[in-house]
Design a protein around this motif. Structure first.
Motif, PDB file in Angstrom:
ATOM      1  N   PRO A  28       1.163  -1.397  -0.102  1.00  0.00           N
ATOM      2  CA  PRO A  28      -0.479  -0.077   0.096  1.00  0.00           C
ATOM      3  C   PRO A  28       0.805   1.377  -0.447  1.00  0.00           C
ATOM      4  O   PRO A  28       1.911   1.339   0.827  1.00  0.00           O
ATOM      5  CB  PRO A  28      -0.898   0.165   1.325  1.00  0.00           C
ATOM      6  CG  PRO A  28      -0.016  -1.281   1.954  1.00  0.00           C
ATOM      7  CD  PRO A  28       0.418  -1.471   0.875  1.00  0.00           C
ATOM      8  N   ARG A  29       0.039   2.216  -0.345  1.00  0.00           N
ATOM      9  CA  ARG A  29       1.097   3.995  -0.696  1.00  0.00           C
ATOM     10  C   ARG A  29       1.474   3.955   0.610  1.00  0.00           C
ATOM     11  O   ARG A  29       2.433   4.618   0.966  1.00  0.00           O
ATOM     12  CB  ARG A  29       0.362   4.199  -1.406  1.00  0.00           C
ATOM     13  CG  ARG A  29       0.693   5.846  -1.407  1.00  0.00           C
ATOM     14  CD  ARG A  29      -0.197   7.036  -2.412  1.00  0.00           C
ATOM     15  NE  ARG A  29       0.552   7.832  -2.702  1.00  0.00           N
ATOM     16  CZ  ARG A  29       0.156   9.167  -2.973  1.00  0.00           C
ATOM     17  NH1 ARG A  29      -1.394   8.875  -3.362  1.00  0.00           N
ATOM     18  NH2 ARG A  29       0.718  10.314  -3.596  1.00  0.00           N
ATOM     19  N   SER A  30       0.627   3.928   1.779  1.00  0.00           N
ATOM     20  CA  SER A  30       0.757   4.468   3.073  1.00  0.00           C
ATOM     21  C   SER A  30       2.355   3.449   3.820  1.00  0.00           C
ATOM     22  O   SER A  30       2.378   4.254   4.521  1.00  0.00           O
ATOM     23  CB  SER A  30       0.179   4.125   3.634  1.00  0.00           C
ATOM     24  OG  SER A  30      -0.630   2.916   4.004  1.00  0.00           O
ATOM     25  N   LYS A  31       2.913   2.685   3.551  1.00  0.00           N
ATOM     26  CA  LYS A  31       3.592   1.152   3.482  1.00  0.00           C
ATOM     27  C   LYS A  31       4.793   2.097   2.633  1.00  0.00           C
ATOM     28  O   LYS A  31       6.169   1.393   3.501  1.00  0.00           O
ATOM     29  CB  LYS A  31       3.233   0.242   3.705  1.00  0.00           C
ATOM     30  CG  LYS A  31       2.516  -0.513   4.547  1.00  0.00           C
ATOM     31  CD  LYS A  31       2.760  -0.707   5.913  1.00  0.00           C
ATOM     32  CE  LYS A  31       2.061  -1.150   6.787  1.00  0.00           C
ATOM     33  NZ  LYS A  31       1.220  -2.127   6.464  1.00  0.00           N
ATOM     34  N   SER A  81      -2.458   5.995  -9.833  1.00  0.00           N
ATOM     35  CA  SER A  81      -2.720   4.525  -8.649  1.00  0.00           C
ATOM     36  C   SER A  81      -3.552   3.363  -9.322  1.00  0.00           C
ATOM     37  O   SER A  81      -4.025   4.044 -10.305  1.00  0.00           O
ATOM     38  CB  SER A  81      -2.729   5.699  -7.275  1.00  0.00           C
ATOM     39  OG  SER A  81      -4.276   6.040  -7.733  1.00  0.00           O
ATOM     40  N   GLN A 122      -8.485  -0.101   0.711  1.00  0.00           N
ATOM     41  CA  GLN A 122      -8.940   1.095   1.290  1.00  0.00           C
ATOM     42  C   GLN A 122      -7.235   2.476   1.344  1.00  0.00           C
ATOM     43  O   GLN A 122      -7.727   3.138   1.525  1.00  0.00           O
ATOM     44  CB  GLN A 122      -8.738   1.217   3.127  1.00  0.00           C
ATOM     45  CG  GLN A 122      -9.090   0.232   3.608  1.00  0.00           C
ATOM     46  CD  GLN A 122     -10.980   0.817   3.307  1.00  0.00           C
ATOM     47  OE1 GLN A 122     -11.918   0.843   2.213  1.00  0.00           O
ATOM     48  NE2 GLN A 122     -11.837   0.174   4.315  1.00  0.00           N
ATOM     49  N   ASP A 123      -6.478   1.745   0.743  1.00  0.00           N
ATOM     50  CA  ASP A 123      -5.214   2.407   0.312  1.00  0.00           C
ATOM     51  C   ASP A 123      -5.338   2.149  -0.993  1.00  0.00           C
ATOM     52  O   ASP A 123      -6.304   1.959  -1.852  1.00  0.00           O
ATOM     53  CB  ASP A 123      -4.251   1.747   1.162  1.00  0.00           C
ATOM     54  CG  ASP A 123      -3.319   2.966   0.861  1.00  0.00           C
ATOM     55  OD1 ASP A 123      -2.489   3.509   0.382  1.00  0.00           O
ATOM     56  OD2 ASP A 123      -2.443   2.654   2.184  1.00  0.00           O
ATOM     57  N   LYS A 124      -3.765   2.843  -2.038  1.00  0.00           N
ATOM     58  CA  LYS A 124      -3.574   2.997  -2.922  1.00  0.00           C
ATOM     59  C   LYS A 124      -2.496   2.383  -3.594  1.00  0.00           C
ATOM     60  O   LYS A 124      -1.585   2.074  -2.634  1.00  0.00           O
ATOM     61  CB  LYS A 124      -3.517   4.031  -3.835  1.00  0.00           C
ATOM     62  CG  LYS A 124      -4.591   4.988  -3.934  1.00  0.00           C
ATOM     63  CD  LYS A 124      -4.561   6.501  -3.860  1.00  0.00           C
ATOM     64  CE  LYS A 124      -5.993   7.246  -4.327  1.00  0.00           C
ATOM     65  NZ  LYS A 124      -5.958   8.751  -5.359  1.00  0.00           N
TER      66      LYS A 124
END
Ligand code: NCD
Ligand code: ZN
Length: 343
Positions: free
Chosen positions: A252-255, A321, A326-328
């Motif tokens: 996920p983008r946030s990681k 993306s 829930q993420d991208k």
């Protein structure tokens, strides 16, 4: 317009994760690949036949009814793997075991601490003709990250091949001239996968003009001279030992975009197009079919796929993306173009 038709390729090194992530990424590979060797580094890792078969079913469940995409399952080698587990795996048509040196990469905490304590297991693998897939990096904290692959060859790979003269080994996602030379000079029981990012990028793409976390994968991108050596390997002497393995590794983008971003680049959305661009860049498109569709199948004793795909030299724009639960998910070449497309 320039075009090339090749036997449908296989991806001999692919991460598809689990649950929501799996649903998002499997269709990308199924669209272009005939088969894929599925990496077992889930949390918890896939360590036995039962887990591998239920994981395979989860992958099959997200495919279109008429899809002929076939996942080839692997097991995660641990300090607790036994020869019996190898025989069971062979009976269940598991294609390989994957060696993650403990701590080498994403989800490798359960990896092997001392490979040479597993000789009976490796002997069983030789007996049943099952290859060992290796993440070829040493993990000692005092070894420079850019040298981990070259040192793995001396410390682990050479002794391993000497001790087990019939073991078949895939040196996964090689990134250095050292690894390419080693494979070229080895025997046919040694193969190697190469990712699109390592054929197309060097460490400047990771670090110049700002840190690009989406280009951070392991083994890490190297100096340009190593990239050029990989391009030479796929088109030169003994190139039949090298085959397509994207190591497409979605996160996920946030990681990825955070203070300690994790390793892995996602390329399954346009894998064969990226490889076409790399081969075209050195005028070696005539070598693409062997690399993508023949050499891996031969190494795994599988028939070649029976249908074809056609690639055309036409730009495609890659989105910024893709949805990912829930993420991208940020793909390689996000917001940029690739110079090849599938017809
Ligand atoms: C892979 C992942 O995210 O699972 N990451 C990577 O950087 N290549 C693990 C691996 O193959 O090393
Ligand atoms: Zn991988």
């Amino acid at each position: 317009m320039k075009s090339i038709t090749i036997i449908r390729p296989d991806d001999m090194h692919l991460h598809v994760r689990d649950n929501e992530a799996l649903k998002c990424v499997v269709p990308f590979s199924a669209r272009q690949m005939g088969r894929a060797v599925i990496m077992p580094n889930l949390k918890p890792p896939i360590v036995n036949v039962e887990a591998a078969l239920s994981y395979k079913q989860k992958i099959m469940d997200v495919l279109d009814k008429n899809s002929s995409f076939t996942p080839l399952m692997t097991l995660y080698l641990t300090d607790k793997t036994t020869p019996d587990m190898v025989y069971q795996a062979a009976d269940a048509k598991i294609v390989a075991f994957k060696l993650y040196p403990a701590g080498a990469t994403t989800n490798s905490d359960d990896g092997v601490t001392d490979l040479f304590k597993l000789i009976p297991v490796l002997q069983a693998m030789s007996e049943v003709n099952m290859p060992l897939l290796v993440h070829g990096e040493v993990t000692d904290s005092n070894v420079d990250i850019f040298e981990r692959e070259a040192i793995f060859i001396e410390r682990i790979l050479k002794p391993l091949l000497d001790k087990l003269p019939n073991l078949r080994v895939v040196f996964e996602h090689i990134t250095t001239a050292d690894a390419a030379q080693f494979v070229i000079q080895a025997e046919d029981r040694v193969g190697a996968t190469i990712t699109p990012q390592h054929l197309l990028m060097n460490r400047n793409h990771l670090l110049v003009g700002g840190i690009n976390p989406h280009h951070y994968c392991l083994p890490i991108l190297k100096h340009e001279k190593h990239r050029l050596a990989l391009l030479e390997a796929v088109s030169g002497n003994n190139s039949h030992r090298f085959f397509l393995g994207t190591d497409s590794a979605p996160h996920p983008r946030s990681k990825k975009e955070c203070s300690c971003g994790c390793a892995g680049a996602f390329s399954a959305h346009a894998a064969i197009e990226l490889y076409a661009e790399a081969f075209d860049s050195i005028g070696a498109l005539d070598k693409l079919e062997a690399f993508a569709s023949r050499n891996g199948a031969r190494f795994y004793s599988l028939p070649e796929n029976t249908d074809t795909i056609t690639l055309i030299k036409k730009e495609q724009i890659i989105p910024e993306s893709y949805p990912f639960g829930q993420d991208k998910l940020i793909p390689l070449r996000a917001n940029q173009t690739i110079s090849w497309s599938i017809e």
